[in-house]
Design an enzyme around this catalytic site. Sequence first.
Site, PDB file in Angstrom:
ATOM      1  CG  ASP A 222       4.232  -7.229   7.554  1.00 29.48           C
ATOM      2  OD1 ASP A 222       3.508  -6.760   6.660  1.00 29.48           O
ATOM      3  OD2 ASP A 222       3.798  -7.929   8.483  1.00 29.48           O
TER       4      ASP A 222
ATOM      5  CG  ASP B 128       1.507  -3.022  10.089  1.00 28.42           C
ATOM      6  OD1 ASP B 128       2.398  -2.387   9.485  1.00 28.42           O
ATOM      7  OD2 ASP B 128       0.688  -3.745   9.505  1.00 28.42           O
TER       8      ASP B 128
ATOM      9  NE  ARG C 121      -1.243  -4.642  -0.205  1.00 26.91           N
ATOM     10  CZ  ARG C 121      -2.116  -3.643  -0.250  1.00 26.91           C
ATOM     11  NH1 ARG C 121      -2.982  -3.549  -1.231  1.00 26.91           N
ATOM     12  NH2 ARG C 121      -2.144  -2.733   0.706  1.00 26.91           N
TER      13      ARG C 121
ATOM     14  CB  THR D 261       2.997   0.539   6.249  1.00 24.57           C
ATOM     15  OG1 THR D 261       1.662   0.321   6.743  1.00 24.57           O
ATOM     16  CG2 THR D 261       3.964   0.235   7.376  1.00 24.57           C
TER      17      THR D 261
ATOM     18  CG  ASP E 161      -1.943  -0.187   8.381  1.00 21.06           C
ATOM     19  OD1 ASP E 161      -2.623   0.833   8.188  1.00 21.06           O
ATOM     20  OD2 ASP E 161      -2.219  -1.290   7.872  1.00 21.06           O
TER      21      ASP E 161
ATOM     22  N   GLY F  48       0.844  -1.209   0.000  1.00 21.89           N
ATOM     23  CA  GLY F  48       0.000   0.000   0.000  1.00 21.89           C
ATOM     24  C   GLY F  48       0.869   1.245   0.000  1.00 21.89           C
TER      25      GLY F  48
ATOM     26  NE  ARG G 257      -3.899  -5.606   5.541  1.00 22.87           N
ATOM     27  CZ  ARG G 257      -3.456  -5.304   4.344  1.00 22.87           C
ATOM     28  NH1 ARG G 257      -4.207  -5.526   3.301  1.00 22.87           N
ATOM     29  NH2 ARG G 257      -2.263  -4.786   4.171  1.00 22.87           N
TER      30      ARG G 257
END
Length: 328
Positions: free
Chosen positions: A108, A135, A77, A131, A133, A16, A177
Amino acid sequence: MSAKKVTKIAVLTSGGDAPGMNAAIRAVVRTGIYNGLEVFGVTRGYNGMIEDDIFEMDSKSVANIIQRGGTILKTARSKDFFTPEGRQIAYDNLKKRDINGIVVIGGDGSFKGAQKFSNEFDIPCIGLPGTIDKDIAGSDFTIGFDTAVNTAVEAIDKIRDTADAHDRLFVVEVMGRDAGYIALHSGIATGAENILIPESKTDMEALVRALTEKEKRKKLVNLIVVAEGDEFGGGNHVGDFLKQRLPNADIRVCILGHIQRGGAPSCLDRLIASRMGYHAVECLINGTHNVMVGIEDNKMKYTPLDNAVKAKQKISEEWLKIVKILAS
Ligand code: F6P
């Protein structure tokens, strides 16, 4: 670690997109050129490596991009890169240009691909955490997170105005997510009454009881920020559940969605992207290979790609306590 001297490098963005990726590309290209390397751009993530969409970049090709959202290299992706055949073709395409170092800006999933690739073909890869996120373990920051949170905060503030005007309960879903960082940070910063994140389980019955109490006191202006990956199932599920359990309440659901991924990167994202991009090239040159470049406690931190892949960041107990106290 590979002892070979890195002379030609490729940079790509994968997964993303995240605001600040362009600033990172710019830093990689210009640091590479400064150090006498040849620098190539790969379009659409690993797909460009497989489809041979690889082109030489110079200092000018990254002019006027530091302030732009998205990624000039485009992103994807790639499913094909997760097949041995796909990786072999990608390698052949790099090999014919003598490219012997790669910088991957992504999340990741992208690092997983980089790790596999470098194990198979002995091409050093450096990962930059890109990212929204946040994460990925091994860095206090990920490129794009700060911008995304600020976008969410701006939107939620606006929702608060209309919620307040109508005495409404709003459920706002933000991205994430598998991680609740955007929800946590934007929720705290907007004074949300409840924040639902995948890292902690919410007692939905207790939430209904608290909202029923508020309703009785005719004080049901309430903002609930939900991470899309929350175990209850995201904004629409939470909204439907509350509509069922509080049939007299005026409830609206707003999914913020992809606006969180776009827009001009914040100052912080531009700074960390520039710093990480610079250090990615330094790593390739000085032999610190197959690591993710992160920043912890304002110092550079190099995490083996394997570990950056496996471990996710944990939300600290301190934050969870602050949320509980401030939202009550
Ligand atoms: O990984 C970042 C992220 O924004 C997640 O929070 C979200 O679930 C996902 O990307 C959506 O990605 P896309 O719409 O590109 O499939």
